[in-house]
Design an enzyme around this catalytic site. Structure first.
Site, PDB file in Angstrom:
ATOM      1  N   TYR A   1       0.866  -1.192   0.000  1.00  0.00           N
ATOM      2  CA  TYR A   1       0.000   0.000   0.000  1.00  0.00           C
ATOM      3  C   TYR A   1       0.894   1.232   0.000  1.00  0.00           C
ATOM      4  CZ  TYR A   1      -3.164   3.652   1.597  1.00  0.00           C
ATOM      5  OH  TYR A   1      -3.896   4.813   1.676  1.00  0.00           O
TER       6      TYR A   1
ATOM      7  N   GLU B   1      -3.543   7.591  -4.159  1.00  0.00           N
ATOM      8  CA  GLU B   1      -3.369   6.297  -3.489  1.00  0.00           C
ATOM      9  C   GLU B   1      -3.197   5.170  -4.502  1.00  0.00           C
ATOM     10  OE1 GLU B   1      -5.968   4.678   0.081  1.00  0.00           O
ATOM     11  OE2 GLU B   1      -6.816   3.937  -1.797  1.00  0.00           O
TER      12      GLU B   1
END
Lengths: 294, 379
Positions: free
Chosen positions: B101, B189
């Protein structure tokens, strides 16, 4: 004494010739605020409500060296420039009324201000009022405020007027009332202002009006847990019914990444002994209970 | 403003962030054509801005053309979680070894940019934050200093990658920063950032643009007005008239002035056992015209059984509000129980206008909220 603005405050209004700027310049003058100059590029030589207008803040300060505070009504695309200009002219308190400034600009200008020891109130705020000193640097209506010993700090506008008036009607006037702004990033946070109220001899009790989004309330609770509750604080949190992921009017009022719910803020306050009113009107009852012997 | 996955990935490619080979299709025929270019197996991804898209069936692996036709037809026809699907992203399938992530966002309280990095990719960051907060590494960037190479080295270090992928993650992180500043994003993101047999690849993209900065991104502004994305029809109408609106689940319409007061008004109605149908903040200094537009929107909303208007007049004038209320009633011709609480600037004038029209008003907002909840209960 009051905090941030008092009888020694001398104000320059940036964006004085605009609709809002001129309207609120007159309202502030009526209240008693000492406004000595205004700035609008290209409008030097004009007067607004008898106040001389300059092209630059530097010249306003040169001609009126007593200036120590600025209030900014400049539209969002130009507001960051106005803030830098005020900082570089040596002004130490800057109140930014403007709504809609991009967040990238906000983090830069606020970091710059803080590195120079400059207080930025806002952006997107109603300003600051110290009723006992007859000074307001902001847009709040007079009727909600009166002299007294309660400090109020809030992320909103109208709700602050409402709660301040409820306090006033119950017999609690205000030392200073400050709206820190409804944007995700603000120049002052709750810790900054509560510390100022702790140090202000005139302030006996503090009202904190928070809302969903971010963690300013949780940080205040952490700070007080470490440093102690030196004056009684009561609180209200708006947004208990707000769904996650939706902006509730204020750019900063949004629950994201699992953070910023009203529940978390209420829990944080109650865990350190700050009572949270369940309705705005209930603030008056809490004030009677917690502030009456002060 | 949120960007679609495919828009985000197009931006990623321009900033040296690797993405799977793929392109976007608007019909079943186009899906088939794209697959003939990309090959099988392929991944079909519905381009909708809803959370939990994968779980809701919006992402499917297809192994042959028949399956691709079937899946895309279904997606175009039924949508995902009630949101219609206009575009499907067709991508090559990749072999995932591990999922990471990485995102760049703004820490509101510290007033800094912050990279959030974790070896536990593939699930929502909220879930990682709740179950294993120590697995999220934070690397802060002072906006006055800007991005420096050491920030990038710290990002790489926190993931324990081999030397080659360490270099690659630094290029990716640098790309995120450039996108963040070039596009005025408040979040960029990649989740998951997959380690595959071909190296690190961004399998998804999430970019949100700061709405306050759209004035300097005219192309995005135009694309938003052509396709309002996550905003509902009511929210678009509200924006046009200069007030803010959020739809909720209940049956009591709410109008307030100021975001804080309006939120507090919703809470007040809930406190007395009612269910607010919406958030509607008319803002500061609202004209009669704006109040009319706001109230008309709620009067026309069939879910709403009664409307509670809570105004504390500062810059906003009570007489303007009262005039707006009357003209909304006249224009729509719709009658619903109205509870008005009106105090502040020009309250006498405002109340007189309401009295003449036979509309009740309150001074205390607790009483007003309790009253509207009772009204709706007894309908």
């Amino acid at each position: 004494m009051a905090i941030i603005v008092d009888r020694n405050t001398r104000v320059v209004v940036q964006g004085i010739t605009g609709k809002e700027g001129s309207f609120h310049t007159e309202a502030m003058l009526r209240y008693g605020t000492k406004i000595v100059a205004g700035v609008t590029p290209g409008k030097e030589g004009m007067k607004v409500a008898g106040i001389p207008v300059y092209n630059t803040v530097a010249k306003a300060v040169r001609n009126h060296p007593e200036i120590n505070t600025s209030i900014i009504f400049v539209p969002a695309p130009f507001a960051p420039d106005a803030v830098y200009e005020a900082i570089d002219a040596g002004i130490k308190v800057i109140v930014v009324i403007t709504e809609g400034i991009p967040v990238h600009d906000e983090i830069k200008m606020i970091n710059y201000a803080r590195s120079k020891g400059v207080i930025v109130v806002g952006p997107n705020c109603p300003g600051v009022i110290s009723p006992g000193e007859r000074v307001k640097v902001g847009i709040m209506p007079e009727r909600s405020f009166g002299p007294g010993n309660i400090g109020v700090v809030s992320r909103s506008g109208t709700l602050t007027y409402e709660i301040s008036e409820a306090l006033l009607k119950t017999g609690f006037g205000h030392s200073t009332v400050i709206g820190i702004g409804g944007d995700p990033v603000t120049g002052l946070d709750f810790i900054d202002v509560v510390e100022m109220f702790f140090k202000d001899p005139e302030t006996k009790g503090i009202v904190v009006i928070g809302e969903i989004g971010g963690d300013a309330e949780e940080r205040l609770a952490d700070h007080i847990k470490k440093t102690g509750l030196r004056k009684p604080i009561i609180a209200f949190i708006a947004g208990k019914t707000a769904p996650p992921g939706k902006r509730m009017g204020h750019a900063g009022a949004i629950i994201t990444m699992g953070m910023g719910s009203a529940e978390s803020k209420i829990k944080a306050f109650e865990s350190i002994g700050i009572p949270v009113a369940s309705t705005p009107m209930q603030i008056a009852d809490l004030a009677k209970k917690y502030f009456s012997d002060k | 403003m949120r960007l679609y996955e495919y828009e985000g990935k197009n931006i990623f490619s321009r900033y040296d962030i690797p993405v799977p080979k793929g392109s976007v299709a608007s019909s079943v025929e186009e899906v088939v054509k794209k697959i003939s270019e990309i090959g099988l197996p392929a991944v079909l991804k519905a381009q909708v801005l809803v959370g939990g898209r994968g779980k809701a069936g919006g992402i499917k692996l297809v192994r042959n053309i028949e399956e691709a036709k079937h899946v895309s037809e279904h997606l175009f026809k039924t949508g995902v979680k009630g949101v219609p699907v206009k575009k499907i992203l067709v991508e090559e399938a990749v072999n995932i070894i591990k999922e990471y992530y990485i995102s760049l966002t703004i820490d509101r309280s510290l007033r800094k940019y912050v990279y959030l990095v974790s070896s536990e990719g593939g699930v929502d960051i909220e879930e990682i934050a709740a179950s294993k907060p120590e697995a999220i590494h934070k690397i802060y960037i002072d906006p006055l200093v800007g991005l420096r190479d050491y920030h990038l080295r710290r990002v790489a270090e926190s993931l324990n990658l081999d030397p080659e992928n360490s270099k690659k993650i630094q290029i990716i992180a640098k790309g995120l920063y450039k996108i963040m500043t070039d596009y005025d994003a408040d979040l960029v993101e990649i989740n998951p950032l997959a380690l595959t047999d071909k190296g690190l690849i961004a399998l998804d993209s999430k970019i949100t643009i700061d709405d306050n900065a759209l004035f300097r991104h005219k192309d995005l502004e135009e694309s938003l007005s052509a396709d309002p994305r996550e905003f509902t029809e009511e929210e678009v109408i509200a924006k046009k008239h200069g007030f803010s609106y959020v739809s909720l689940e209940g049956d009591i319409g709410i109008i307030g002035n100021g975001a804080g007061l309006t939120m507090a008004t919703l809470d007040l109605v809930a406190h007395f056992g009612g269910k607010p149908a919406n958030f509607l903040d008319i803002g500061g200094g609202a004209s009669a015209e704006r109040v009319k537009a706001a109230l008309s929107l709620l009067l026309r909303d069939k879910r709403i059984k009664a409307v509670f208007i809570n105004v504390y007049g500062g810059i906003t004038r009570c007489d303007e509000v009262a005039r707006g209320i009357i003209s909304a009633l006249e224009e729509t011709g719709i009658r619903k129980p109205l509870v008005v609480r009106l105090v502040g600037t020009r309250e006498e004038e405002g109340r007189k206008i309401l009295e003449e029209a036979g509309i009740n008003y309150f001074i205390n907002d607790d009483e007003a909220a309790e009253h509207v909840v009772e009204l709706v209960k007894n309908l």
